[in-house]
Write a protein that holds these residues in place. Structure first.
Motif, short mmCIF file in Angstrom:
data_model
loop_
_atom_site.label_atom_id
_atom_site.label_comp_id
_atom_site.label_asym_id
_atom_site.label_seq_id
_atom_site.Cartn_x
_atom_site.Cartn_y
_atom_site.Cartn_z
N LEU A 259 46.58 28.00 33.97
CA LEU A 259 46.30 29.42 33.78
C LEU A 259 45.20 29.54 32.73
O LEU A 259 45.37 29.06 31.60
N GLY A 260 44.08 30.15 33.09
CA GLY A 260 42.99 30.26 32.14
C GLY A 260 41.96 31.25 32.63
O GLY A 260 42.27 32.18 33.39
N GLY A 261 40.72 31.05 32.19
CA GLY A 261 39.66 31.98 32.55
C GLY A 261 39.44 32.08 34.05
O GLY A 261 39.07 33.15 34.56
N ASP A 262 39.65 30.97 34.77
CA ASP A 262 39.49 31.00 36.23
C ASP A 262 40.42 32.03 36.86
O ASP A 262 40.05 32.74 37.80
N ASN A 263 41.66 32.09 36.35
CA ASN A 263 42.64 33.02 36.90
C ASN A 263 42.25 34.47 36.62
O ASN A 263 42.48 35.37 37.43
N ILE A 264 41.66 34.69 35.45
CA ILE A 264 41.18 36.03 35.12
C ILE A 264 40.06 36.43 36.09
O ILE A 264 40.02 37.56 36.59
N ASP A 265 39.18 35.48 36.39
CA ASP A 265 38.09 35.77 37.34
C ASP A 265 38.65 36.10 38.73
O ASP A 265 38.15 37.01 39.41
N LEU A 266 39.68 35.36 39.15
CA LEU A 266 40.29 35.62 40.45
C LEU A 266 40.93 37.01 40.48
O LEU A 266 40.85 37.73 41.48
N ALA A 267 41.60 37.39 39.37
CA ALA A 267 42.23 38.70 39.30
C ALA A 267 41.18 39.81 39.37
O ALA A 267 41.38 40.83 40.04
N LEU A 268 40.07 39.61 38.67
CA LEU A 268 38.99 40.59 38.72
C LEU A 268 38.40 40.68 40.12
O LEU A 268 38.12 41.78 40.62
N ALA A 269 38.21 39.53 40.77
CA ALA A 269 37.66 39.52 42.12
C ALA A 269 38.59 40.25 43.09
O ALA A 269 38.12 41.00 43.96
N ARG A 270 39.89 40.02 42.95
CA ARG A 270 40.83 40.71 43.84
C ARG A 270 40.79 42.23 43.62
O ARG A 270 40.85 43.01 44.56
N TYR A 271 40.67 42.62 42.35
CA TYR A 271 40.59 44.04 42.02
C TYR A 271 39.33 44.67 42.62
O TYR A 271 39.37 45.75 43.23
N VAL A 272 38.20 43.97 42.47
CA VAL A 272 36.93 44.48 43.01
C VAL A 272 36.99 44.52 44.53
O VAL A 272 36.49 45.46 45.16
N ALA A 273 37.60 43.50 45.15
CA ALA A 273 37.71 43.46 46.61
C ALA A 273 38.48 44.68 47.13
O ALA A 273 38.10 45.28 48.15
N GLU A 274 39.54 45.05 46.43
CA GLU A 274 40.32 46.21 46.84
C GLU A 274 39.50 47.49 46.72
O GLU A 274 39.60 48.40 47.56
N LYS A 275 38.66 47.57 45.69
CA LYS A 275 37.79 48.75 45.55
C LYS A 275 36.75 48.79 46.66
O LYS A 275 36.44 49.86 47.19
N MET A 276 36.24 47.63 47.02
CA MET A 276 35.22 47.57 48.07
C MET A 276 35.79 47.92 49.44
O MET A 276 35.19 48.67 50.21
N GLN A 277 36.95 47.39 49.72
CA GLN A 277 37.51 47.51 51.07
C GLN A 277 38.22 48.83 51.30
O GLN A 277 38.37 49.27 52.44
N GLY A 278 38.68 49.47 50.22
CA GLY A 278 39.38 50.73 50.37
C GLY A 278 40.61 50.58 51.24
O GLY A 278 41.43 49.69 51.04
#
Length: 346
Positions: A259-278
């Motif tokens: 668990l580290g910075g990579d996981n934070i990046d994945l969480a941010l990517a998932r959040y952005v993906a949800e915003k993109m996809q609606g």
């Protein structure tokens, strides 16, 4: 140490690798200063810069992908692989050819760490490498960069110095042995492994050399928390008094926590993906998902370093829907802090 001019420390990181050193040759200096070695690397086609870190990314170039001659370094290297800043930046455009987080794979006991499995998920058009190979590539780049600076003075070459490589405290014996093997493959036959939380604690002691005894008392417990790019390490240290002498003892090490910075990046990517996809629910392809992860990391680093207040992340469409399937979303500092603080530290 009398046989070495330099003591060299290498932080072989999940996201970035760094090198520091001490020059022992000047005996008139009672306490030699720790210096940072700026690592030459390709930052753009035909452009070489000396940076304080070597991003731990390996790009496996395709036959018609990039002009490999424009990525040549000052030392002789016939490889078609690129390491460092340009590998990271160009790789986000062709993620299936980008190796990242090799260190996390190095301690993954569910895969054969000597088998060519990286980049994970890439097709047969990519000549994959093993986690050991990738780690060796970073160490070899560091060795060649150091030796290039030393010129023809072989006594000062990196492989002839005292070299210390840091590893997570939670690395098992297999991962430690593979780290040593990576160093040997890179032309560094003798390395000393030092656990990263202990290295951090030694650094703290060095900065408080004349006052640490006022800050730490016998019997005190010190918890060192090292949050890295791919792992988080916890080490418990105590100051003991034995036969009238004070010494620090490591009492415990936390379980291996990927668990580290990579996981934070994945969480941010998932959040952005949800915003993109609606509400469409359409899944991203592997290439677009990897590109989104890279852009999310860049946005996080830019915003949290106050270089920008917000960043717009854009994914170009694929195939015939190049324009129609283009997705875009904005990410700001408040959103990042909410995800990081609420999702990881509470």
């Amino acid at each position: 140490m009398k046989n070495h001019r330099y003591i060299i420390g290498i932080d072989l990181g999940t996201t970035n690798s760094a090198v520091s050193y001490v020059d022992l040759s000047d005996e008139s200096i009672a306490k030699p200063q720790i210096q940072i070695f700026r690592i030459p690397q390709v930052t753009a086609p035909g452009e070489i810069s000396r940076l304080s870190v070597l991003p731990s990314f390996l790009y496996i170039a395709g036959e018609y992908d990039i002009d490999i001659e424009s990525t040549r370094l000052p030392w002789k290297d016939n490889s078609t692989k690129v390491t460092g800043a340009y590998a990271r930046d160009h790789g986000k455009k062709v993620p299936k050819r980008l190796v990242l987080s090799a260190k996390s794979w190095l301690c993954h006991d569910k895969v054969d760490r000597k088998s060519p499995v990286l980049p994970w998920g890439s097709d047969q058009s990519v000549r994959k490498v093993s986690p050991v190979d990738a780690s060796s590539a970073y160490l070899n780049h560091i060795r060649m960069a150091w030796n290039e600076r030393m010129g023809d003075d072989e006594d000062s070459w990196l492989e002839n110095q005292m070299v210390i490589v840091t590893v997570p405290a939670s690395f098992d014996e297999v991962a430690r042995d593979l780290t040593i093997e990576s160093a040997r493959m890179a032309g560094i036959p003798n390395v000393i492994l030092l656990e990263e939380p202990l290295a951090a604690y030694y650094s703290w002691l060095g900065r408080h050399e004349n006052e640490w005894q006022k800050l730490v008392s016998t019997g005190n417990l010190i918890l060192v928390c090292d949050v890295g790019g791919g792992t988080t390490d916890f080490t418990l240290i105590s100051l003991q008094e034995i036969d009238g002498n004070q010494r620090f003892e490591r009492l415990a090490v936390g379980d291996h926590l990927i668990l580290g910075g990579d996981n934070i990046d994945l969480a941010l990517a998932r959040y952005v993906a949800e915003k993109m996809q609606g509400t469409s629910g359409k899944q991203l392809s592997l290439d677009r998902w990897q590109a989104l992860c890279h852009q999310s990391r860049e946005a996080k680093e830019s915003i949290l370093s106050d270089a920008a207040e917000s960043k717009t992340i854009t994914l170009i469409g694929e195939g015939r829907s190049l324009i129609a399937d283009t997705l875009s979303a904005k990410l700001d500092k408040t959103e990042i802090e909410t995800i990081v603080l609420d999702g990881f530290f509470r």
